[in-house]
Design an enzyme around this catalytic site. Structure first.
Site, short mmCIF file in Angstrom:
data_model
loop_
_atom_site.label_atom_id
_atom_site.label_comp_id
_atom_site.label_asym_id
_atom_site.label_seq_id
_atom_site.Cartn_x
_atom_site.Cartn_y
_atom_site.Cartn_z
N THR A 159 4.04 -8.66 14.57
CA THR A 159 5.34 -8.34 14.00
C THR A 159 5.61 -6.85 14.19
OG1 THR A 159 6.73 -8.39 12.01
CG2 THR A 159 4.43 -7.87 11.66
N ASN B 64 8.05 -5.72 12.02
CA ASN B 64 8.78 -5.48 10.76
C ASN B 64 7.94 -4.59 9.84
OD1 ASN B 64 9.46 -5.91 7.93
ND2 ASN B 64 10.87 -7.48 8.63
N ASP C 250 5.89 -16.15 9.27
CA ASP C 250 7.32 -16.48 9.27
C ASP C 250 7.70 -16.92 7.86
OD1 ASP C 250 9.57 -16.50 11.16
OD2 ASP C 250 9.83 -18.52 10.37
N GLY D 49 14.77 -7.52 2.70
CA GLY D 49 15.34 -8.88 2.71
C GLY D 49 16.06 -9.22 1.42
N LYS E 243 4.35 -6.78 -6.30
CA LYS E 243 4.87 -7.93 -5.56
C LYS E 243 3.72 -8.74 -4.98
CE LYS E 243 7.70 -9.35 -1.65
NZ LYS E 243 8.42 -8.98 -0.44
N HIS F 94 4.87 -15.10 -2.08
CA HIS F 94 4.66 -16.11 -1.04
C HIS F 94 3.72 -15.59 0.04
CE1 HIS F 94 8.05 -13.48 -0.76
NE2 HIS F 94 8.05 -13.56 0.56
P1 IMP Z 1 11.04 -13.65 9.23
O1 IMP Z 1 11.66 -14.74 10.05
O2 IMP Z 1 9.71 -14.02 8.69
O3 IMP Z 1 11.03 -12.33 9.93
O4 IMP Z 1 11.97 -13.45 7.94
C1 IMP Z 1 13.34 -13.76 7.98
C2 IMP Z 1 14.10 -12.96 6.95
O5 IMP Z 1 13.66 -13.32 5.65
C3 IMP Z 1 13.91 -11.45 7.01
O6 IMP Z 1 14.82 -10.87 7.90
C4 IMP Z 1 14.19 -11.03 5.59
O7 IMP Z 1 15.58 -10.93 5.40
C5 IMP Z 1 13.70 -12.22 4.79
N1 IMP Z 1 12.35 -12.01 4.25
C6 IMP Z 1 11.15 -12.21 4.85
N2 IMP Z 1 10.15 -11.92 4.01
C7 IMP Z 1 10.73 -11.52 2.85
C8 IMP Z 1 10.20 -11.08 1.62
O8 IMP Z 1 9.00 -10.99 1.38
N3 IMP Z 1 11.11 -10.74 0.68
C9 IMP Z 1 12.45 -10.81 0.89
N4 IMP Z 1 12.98 -11.23 2.02
C10 IMP Z 1 12.13 -11.58 3.00
#
Ligand code: IMP
Length: 199
Positions: A7, A9, A69, A151, A173, A178
């Protein structure tokens, strides 16, 4: 043991590095000088997307990798945005645009229950895939609370807490989340399988 995160991110990287015991060396694609590691997340499930990200990196480096994911599933929205949590408000939205859209869609709705789910895919040195899931139930708040801008965190309050994830420190957190639930299962797997020795 070294594990590379599939990742780029920075919010995920911070949480994951805080969660994995220090005897594991967690590297990022940046540490390996792999620029712009992007994989199209077009799978129908979290598992498919996690595998796609992990496999894309494993095929390049042939070293153990993990990918995460995550989706958010809102009951009154028929479980949307779900797997498509990233592209909810538009094709390339900011976190805030996604939160605003969710608050708008939920305006006036009594049932604000939702859950986050994370699927972690681990591909071991031999190329075998393993999966670990973490889920947390809670409520979407009426407005943003807290300063942690990741997010949907500022509008999600886990069931057993009076704070949103946005009002918590990363460590707080990580007590509930999750992602922490899924990664703890992953770490237990490594311990049980003796993959914690340097190899
Ligand atoms: P990804 O596909 O796992 O990258 O996550 C998709 C989207 O979910 C991200 O762009 C965030 O907006 C949201 N997201 C993922 N993880 C978290 C979290 O732990 N807290 C809040 N939003 C999250």
């Amino acid at each position: 043991m070294k594990v590379v995160l599939a990742t780029s991110n920075k919010d995920k990287i911070k949480e994951i590095k805080n969660l994995i015991p220090k005897n594991y060396q967690i590297l990022t694609t940046k540490d390996l000088n792999i620029d712009n590691f992007e994989v199209e997340e077009d799978g129908e499930t979290l598992k498919e997307n996690a595998y796609k990200k992990a496999k894309a990196l494993y095929d390049r480096i042939k070293e153990p990798v993990i990918a995460d994911d995550t989706g958010i599933f809102v009951k009154s929205l028929d479980n949307r945005p779900g797997v498509r949590a990233h592209r909810y408000a538009s094709n390339n939205p900011t976190y805030k645009e996604n939160r605003n859209k969710m608050l708008e869609e939920l305006r006036g709705k009594e049932d604000r229950s939702a859950y986050f789910c994370t699927c972690v895919c681990y591909i071991d040195k031999a190329g075998k895939d393993h999966y670990f899931e973490g889920k947390i139930y809670g409520q979407i708040t009426e407005k943003e609370l807290g300063a942690y801008d990741f997010g949907y965190d500022q509008i999600f309050k886990p069931e057993s807490s009076d704070k949103t994830f946005g009002q918590m420190t990363v460590d707080e957190k990580n007590h509930y989340s999750h992602r922490a639930l899924a990664l703890n299962k992953f770490v237990n797997y490594l311990k049980e399988n003796d993959e914690d020795i340097d190899n």
